[in-house]
Design a protein around this motif. Structure first.
Motif, mmCIF file in Angstrom:
data_model
loop_
_atom_site.group_PDB
_atom_site.id
_atom_site.type_symbol
_atom_site.label_atom_id
_atom_site.label_comp_id
_atom_site.label_asym_id
_atom_site.label_seq_id
_atom_site.Cartn_x
_atom_site.Cartn_y
_atom_site.Cartn_z
ATOM 1 N N LEU A 22 0.809 -1.225 0.000
ATOM 2 C CA LEU A 22 0.000 0.000 0.000
ATOM 3 C C LEU A 22 0.842 1.276 0.000
ATOM 4 C CD1 LEU A 22 -2.628 -1.047 2.695
ATOM 5 C CD2 LEU A 22 -3.003 -0.897 0.216
ATOM 6 N N SER A 23 2.145 1.144 0.193
ATOM 7 C CA SER A 23 3.038 2.299 0.358
ATOM 8 C C SER A 23 2.659 3.102 1.596
ATOM 9 C CB SER A 23 3.024 3.193 -0.889
ATOM 10 O OG SER A 23 3.486 2.485 -2.007
ATOM 11 N N PHE A 24 2.309 2.377 2.660
ATOM 12 C CA PHE A 24 1.993 2.971 3.959
ATOM 13 C C PHE A 24 3.031 2.486 4.960
ATOM 14 C CE2 PHE A 24 -2.953 2.986 3.354
ATOM 15 C CZ PHE A 24 -2.836 4.014 2.441
ATOM 16 N N GLY A 25 3.055 3.120 6.121
ATOM 17 C CA GLY A 25 3.867 2.619 7.224
ATOM 18 C C GLY A 25 3.135 1.490 7.932
ATOM 19 N N ARG A 26 3.891 0.671 8.640
ATOM 20 C CA ARG A 26 3.274 -0.441 9.375
ATOM 21 C C ARG A 26 2.273 0.067 10.407
ATOM 22 N NH1 ARG A 26 8.095 -3.369 11.725
ATOM 23 N NH2 ARG A 26 6.662 -3.214 13.450
ATOM 24 N N SER A 27 2.598 1.163 11.081
ATOM 25 C CA SER A 27 1.688 1.713 12.101
ATOM 26 C C SER A 27 0.347 2.090 11.497
ATOM 27 C CB SER A 27 2.306 2.941 12.765
ATOM 28 O OG SER A 27 3.476 2.592 13.448
ATOM 29 N N THR A 28 0.376 2.638 10.299
ATOM 30 C CA THR A 28 -0.871 3.015 9.627
ATOM 31 C C THR A 28 -1.709 1.778 9.339
ATOM 32 O OG1 THR A 28 0.191 4.940 8.644
ATOM 33 C CG2 THR A 28 -1.844 4.182 7.608
ATOM 34 N N VAL A 29 -1.078 0.704 8.904
ATOM 35 C CA VAL A 29 -1.814 -0.531 8.628
ATOM 36 C C VAL A 29 -2.435 -1.072 9.919
ATOM 37 C CG1 VAL A 29 -1.635 -2.922 7.810
ATOM 38 C CG2 VAL A 29 -0.440 -1.089 6.594
ATOM 39 N N TYR A 30 -1.675 -1.058 11.020
ATOM 40 C CA TYR A 30 -2.235 -1.501 12.307
ATOM 41 C C TYR A 30 -3.416 -0.617 12.715
ATOM 42 C CZ TYR A 30 1.379 -4.941 13.443
ATOM 43 O OH TYR A 30 2.188 -6.043 13.458
ATOM 44 N N GLU A 31 -3.316 0.685 12.506
ATOM 45 C CA GLU A 31 -4.411 1.605 12.847
ATOM 46 C C GLU A 31 -5.642 1.313 11.998
ATOM 47 O OE1 GLU A 31 -2.820 5.548 12.385
ATOM 48 O OE2 GLU A 31 -1.390 5.261 14.021
ATOM 49 N N LEU A 32 -5.449 1.062 10.707
ATOM 50 C CA LEU A 32 -6.579 0.746 9.826
ATOM 51 C C LEU A 32 -7.249 -0.561 10.251
ATOM 52 C CD1 LEU A 32 -4.981 1.688 6.393
ATOM 53 C CD2 LEU A 32 -6.884 2.874 7.521
ATOM 54 N N MET A 33 -6.460 -1.542 10.654
ATOM 55 C CA MET A 33 -7.031 -2.808 11.128
ATOM 56 C C MET A 33 -7.797 -2.593 12.428
ATOM 57 S SD MET A 33 -4.185 -5.729 10.128
ATOM 58 C CE MET A 33 -3.100 -5.247 11.434
ATOM 59 N N ALA A 34 -7.230 -1.827 13.352
ATOM 60 C CA ALA A 34 -7.884 -1.585 14.642
ATOM 61 C C ALA A 34 -9.195 -0.827 14.466
ATOM 62 C CB ALA A 34 -6.947 -0.810 15.566
ATOM 63 N N SER A 52 -7.350 -9.568 -1.639
ATOM 64 C CA SER A 52 -8.636 -8.996 -2.049
ATOM 65 C C SER A 52 -9.048 -7.843 -1.132
ATOM 66 C CB SER A 52 -9.720 -10.070 -2.090
ATOM 67 O OG SER A 52 -9.885 -10.663 -0.803
ATOM 68 N N GLU A 53 -8.732 -7.923 0.158
ATOM 69 C CA GLU A 53 -9.060 -6.849 1.093
ATOM 70 C C GLU A 53 -8.190 -5.620 0.829
ATOM 71 O OE1 GLU A 53 -11.644 -6.904 2.731
ATOM 72 O OE2 GLU A 53 -12.087 -8.981 3.235
ATOM 73 N N LEU A 54 -6.922 -5.841 0.502
ATOM 74 C CA LEU A 54 -6.040 -4.712 0.177
ATOM 75 C C LEU A 54 -6.538 -3.991 -1.066
ATOM 76 C CD1 LEU A 54 -2.583 -6.415 0.784
ATOM 77 C CD2 LEU A 54 -3.664 -4.669 2.216
ATOM 78 N N ASP A 55 -6.885 -4.758 -2.092
ATOM 79 C CA ASP A 55 -7.382 -4.153 -3.324
ATOM 80 C C ASP A 55 -8.716 -3.451 -3.119
ATOM 81 O OD1 ASP A 55 -5.120 -4.914 -4.746
ATOM 82 O OD2 ASP A 55 -6.028 -6.788 -5.440
ATOM 83 N N ALA A 56 -9.593 -4.027 -2.305
ATOM 84 C CA ALA A 56 -10.884 -3.389 -2.014
ATOM 85 C C ALA A 56 -10.673 -2.089 -1.241
ATOM 86 C CB ALA A 56 -11.781 -4.345 -1.222
ATOM 87 N N PHE A 57 -9.723 -2.079 -0.315
ATOM 88 C CA PHE A 57 -9.426 -0.868 0.442
ATOM 89 C C PHE A 57 -8.957 0.240 -0.500
ATOM 90 C CE2 PHE A 57 -6.337 1.876 2.545
ATOM 91 C CZ PHE A 57 -7.131 2.417 3.543
ATOM 92 N N ALA A 59 -9.527 0.511 -3.694
ATOM 93 C CA ALA A 59 -10.620 0.885 -4.606
ATOM 94 C C ALA A 59 -11.607 1.845 -3.968
ATOM 95 C CB ALA A 59 -11.339 -0.377 -5.095
ATOM 96 N N GLN A 60 -11.791 1.776 -2.654
ATOM 97 C CA GLN A 60 -12.775 2.640 -1.998
ATOM 98 C C GLN A 60 -12.202 4.000 -1.602
ATOM 99 O OE1 GLN A 60 -13.064 3.478 1.615
ATOM 100 N NE2 GLN A 60 -10.983 2.729 1.844
ATOM 101 N N LEU A 61 -10.895 4.193 -1.757
ATOM 102 C CA LEU A 61 -10.304 5.496 -1.428
ATOM 103 C C LEU A 61 -10.797 6.560 -2.396
ATOM 104 C CD1 LEU A 61 -6.603 4.451 -0.688
ATOM 105 C CD2 LEU A 61 -8.361 5.082 0.974
ATOM 106 N N LYS A 62 -11.138 7.693 -1.852
ATOM 107 C CA LYS A 62 -11.640 8.796 -2.668
ATOM 108 C C LYS A 62 -10.569 9.888 -2.738
ATOM 109 C CE LYS A 62 -15.993 7.342 -2.870
ATOM 110 N NZ LYS A 62 -15.975 6.061 -3.462
#
Length: 66
Positions: A22-34, A52-57, A59-62
């Protein structure tokens, strides 16, 4: 320097690999999961994220309208 994301045939990603995908930091991924914004599965004590969840995430970004 430009980095290219290689196509993948992986089904599950570690948090570290998902962050790289996703080109995000690990902390951001943990925050998104939480926050429930990025669904994941637990395998033993580890968290894994489906491709599939990464791609769906993504796809929904605006885009922001300035």
């Amino acid at each position: 320097m430009t980095t290219t994301v290689k196509p993948t045939n992986r089904a599950l990603f570690t948090v570290k690999d998902a962050a790289e995908y996703l080109s995000f930091g690990r902390s951001t991924v943990y925050e998104l999961m939480a926050a429930g914004e990025l669904p994941y599965v637990k395998v033993g004590r580890s968290r894994r994220i489906r491709l599939s969840e990464l791609d769906a995430f993504v796809a929904q970004l605006k885009p922001l309208n300035h």
